[in-house]
Design a protein around this motif. Structure first.
Motif, PDB file in Angstrom:
ATOM      1  N   SER A 178      -3.511  -3.078   4.155  1.00 55.86           N
ATOM      2  CA  SER A 178      -2.330  -2.266   4.492  1.00 55.86           C
ATOM      3  C   SER A 178      -1.286  -3.159   5.149  1.00 55.86           C
ATOM      4  O   SER A 178      -1.585  -4.285   5.590  1.00 55.86           O
ATOM      5  N   GLY A 179      -0.071  -2.644   5.245  1.00 52.28           N
ATOM      6  CA  GLY A 179       0.966  -3.376   5.963  1.00 52.28           C
ATOM      7  C   GLY A 179       0.640  -3.509   7.434  1.00 52.28           C
ATOM      8  O   GLY A 179       0.996  -4.512   8.063  1.00 52.28           O
ATOM      9  N   GLU A 180      -0.038  -2.519   7.999  1.00 52.92           N
ATOM     10  CA  GLU A 180      -0.437  -2.577   9.403  1.00 52.92           C
ATOM     11  C   GLU A 180      -1.421  -3.717   9.644  1.00 52.92           C
ATOM     12  O   GLU A 180      -1.336  -4.440  10.630  1.00 52.92           O
ATOM     13  N   PHE A 212      -6.897   0.890   6.966  1.00 49.96           N
ATOM     14  CA  PHE A 212      -6.415   1.569   5.757  1.00 49.96           C
ATOM     15  C   PHE A 212      -6.660   3.072   5.882  1.00 49.96           C
ATOM     16  O   PHE A 212      -5.794   3.808   6.279  1.00 49.96           O
ATOM     17  N   GLY A 213      -7.863   3.528   5.559  1.00 51.27           N
ATOM     18  CA  GLY A 213      -8.185   4.947   5.612  1.00 51.27           C
ATOM     19  C   GLY A 213      -8.547   5.479   4.243  1.00 51.27           C
ATOM     20  O   GLY A 213      -7.900   6.386   3.713  1.00 51.27           O
ATOM     21  N   GLY A 218      -1.498   3.142  12.153  1.00 47.86           N
ATOM     22  CA  GLY A 218      -2.292   2.324  11.250  1.00 47.86           C
ATOM     23  C   GLY A 218      -1.929   2.541   9.791  1.00 47.86           C
ATOM     24  O   GLY A 218      -0.849   3.014   9.434  1.00 47.86           O
ATOM     25  N   GLY A 219      -2.886   2.211   8.919  1.00 47.23           N
ATOM     26  CA  GLY A 219      -2.651   2.323   7.492  1.00 47.23           C
ATOM     27  C   GLY A 219      -2.458   3.743   7.002  1.00 47.23           C
ATOM     28  O   GLY A 219      -1.923   3.948   5.900  1.00 47.23           O
ATOM     29  N   LEU A 220      -2.861   4.726   7.797  1.00 46.27           N
ATOM     30  CA  LEU A 220      -2.719   6.118   7.369  1.00 46.27           C
ATOM     31  C   LEU A 220      -1.267   6.519   7.142  1.00 46.27           C
ATOM     32  O   LEU A 220      -0.979   7.378   6.310  1.00 46.27           O
ATOM     33  N   VAL A 221      -0.344   5.910   7.886  1.00 42.99           N
ATOM     34  CA  VAL A 221       1.072   6.277   7.699  1.00 42.99           C
ATOM     35  C   VAL A 221       1.606   5.761   6.362  1.00 42.99           C
ATOM     36  O   VAL A 221       2.660   6.218   5.908  1.00 42.99           O
ATOM     37  N   ILE A 247      -2.600  -5.422  -0.657  1.00 44.87           N
ATOM     38  CA  ILE A 247      -3.111  -4.732  -1.841  1.00 44.87           C
ATOM     39  C   ILE A 247      -3.867  -3.505  -1.340  1.00 44.87           C
ATOM     40  O   ILE A 247      -4.880  -3.628  -0.665  1.00 44.87           O
ATOM     41  N   TRP A 248      -3.359  -2.334  -1.653  1.00 44.47           N
ATOM     42  CA  TRP A 248      -4.004  -1.102  -1.216  1.00 44.47           C
ATOM     43  C   TRP A 248      -5.286  -0.848  -1.995  1.00 44.47           C
ATOM     44  O   TRP A 248      -5.387  -1.148  -3.187  1.00 44.47           O
ATOM     45  N   ASN A 249      -6.273  -0.270  -1.328  1.00 42.46           N
ATOM     46  CA  ASN A 249      -7.485   0.170  -2.006  1.00 42.46           C
ATOM     47  C   ASN A 249      -7.148   1.300  -2.971  1.00 42.46           C
ATOM     48  O   ASN A 249      -6.100   1.950  -2.863  1.00 42.46           O
ATOM     49  N   GLY A 250      -8.060   1.559  -3.892  1.00 42.55           N
ATOM     50  CA  GLY A 250      -7.870   2.655  -4.832  1.00 42.55           C
ATOM     51  C   GLY A 250      -9.153   3.435  -5.026  1.00 42.55           C
ATOM     52  O   GLY A 250     -10.240   2.993  -4.651  1.00 42.55           O
TER      53      GLY A 250
END
Length: 392
Positions: A158-160, A297-298, A317-320, A177-180
């Motif tokens: 995440s960016g965080e 991330f989350g 965190g990554g949740l936003v 790179i975000w998870n999927g």
């Protein structure tokens, strides 16, 4: 890719063999890109992930990977790190056999063995940063120093996470790179799964899935649920799913005691970790992610979105980066039980809003947080590192 085409040999060093977030992301990567890369995975323990990785075509070895523990982070633990690293690097070298590794991928900053092997062998090292340790300056600078010394490329989930790790000299090595996740293709099983858990058709089920520890927020969820029930009595249920790490069972005991003392105890249910987690998403109406500390991330949020469930998440965190406030779910002030209860109440009072947010969340998951996008991003990084090596 033809059967005769060369598949670069990638050593993956991973920190567990369970089926939580980073474990699932690794499995997704191996399944999606096994035609392009030959994967050998080293991890420190037996667990359900191993059989799935082997079924996906990876070689798997259970061994010392120099997994960091809290006691190793003290000055007295440095000797243990040194000893573990020596054992691990030698074992990893032997693991290659007659197919030399061409790239090392460490799927967590909590494992050091692959980093030191890459350094010794002159191999490119991709280090996946899935942690945030922002509450400790010493550990932050320690991890930044290790990354500066031992990482060719840092992938941040995440960016965080990137903002935490990208200290001096590291900014150019980092990318997000975000998870999927894969969206389910089965028919809606909501009523059947709810019946299996003992819920009535008109029960409004708030679901919390996550590891039991000091910061995921299970106790905050219980407190918020009590406030919700006091404000808006009705057929509402709180379902908490997850287990603690081995040796940390006191978190389970603490939660059990809190639930037993709750005036809403008959409406709160806890289940241990389940590998059929899709059934839990199907049974739920609203998903809670009330983490006390910033989530790197989350993943549970995108899993819930894949099942068209609205998400109420702590706004840090990554949740936003995952939850679009007011569109796919609601963000609330972290650590504030009253704010969480208010968000829960707003969705309880508006079934149409719940359904609309769930539908929008599924579209966002399919568009942004797919396994295909995640695996393509990782493959691109691997190929860039391998190309640089051949050109060096």
């Amino acid at each position: 890719m033809s059967a005769s085409a060369h598949r670069p040999h990638v050593l993956v060093v991973h920190s567990s063999a369970e089926l939580y977030g980073s474990d699932k992301s690794l499995l997704d990567l191996v399944q999606a890109r096994r035609a392009e890369f030959e994967f050998t995975v080293a991890l420190p323990e037996e667990g359900p992930l191993i059989a799935l990785l082997r079924a996906a075509g990876a070689r798997v070895a259970v061994m010392d990977v120099c997994k960091l523990r809290r006691d190793m982070l003290r000055p007295s633990g440095l000797l243990a790190v040194w000893r573990s690293t020596r054992r691990c690097v030698a074992a990893l070298q032997a693991l290659a056999g007659d197919r030399p590794f061409e790239l090392v991928y460490s799927n967590s900053m909590a494992v050091l063995g692959g980093a030191f092997l890459a350094r010794r062998a002159g191999l490119p090292h991709v280090w996946h940063v899935r942690e945030i340790v922002a509450n400790s300056r010493v550990m932050t600078w320690g991890f930044r120093g290790l990354a500066l010394w031992l990482a060719t490329r840092l992938v941040c989930n995440s960016g965080e996470t990137r903002a935490w790790i990208a200290g001096p000299g590291l900014g150019g090595r980092c990318e997000v790179i975000w998870n999927g996740v894969d969206a389910p293709v089965s028919a809606d099983r909501r009523e059947a799964e709810r019946q299996a858990l003992g819920y009535a058709p008109d029960d409004l089920v708030y679901c919390f899935v996550g590891r039991l520890n000091a910061w995921k927020g299970q106790l905050l969820a219980v407190e918020a649920f009590e406030r919700l029930q006091a404000r808006r009595p009705g057929p509402q249920r709180l379902l908490i799913v997850g287990s603690a790490y081995a040796g940390q069972e006191h978190f389970e005991a603490e939660l059990a005691a809190r639930m037993a003392a709750s005036p809403c105890r008959d409406a709160i249910q806890r289940l241990p970790f389940r590998d059929d987690i899709d059934s839990i998403w199907q049974a739920s109406d609203v998903v809670l992610v009330p983490s006390l500390e910033p989530e790197p991330f989350g993943r549970v949020a995108i899993e819930a979105m894949a099942h068209a469930r609205p998400v109420i998440a702590a706004g840090h965190g990554g949740l936003v980066e995952i939850v679009e406030d007011g569109r796919t779910g609601l963000l609330f002030q972290p650590r504030d039980a009253d704010a969480l209860a208010t968000a829960m109440q707003s969705l309880a009072a508006n079934p149409g809003l719940r359904l609309g947010m769930g539908a929008a969340g599924r579209v966002r998951q399919l568009t942004v947080f797919s396994v295909a996008a995640y695996a393509a991003g990782m493959a691109r990084v691997f190929k860039q590192m391998l190309t640089r090596r051949t050109q060096a």
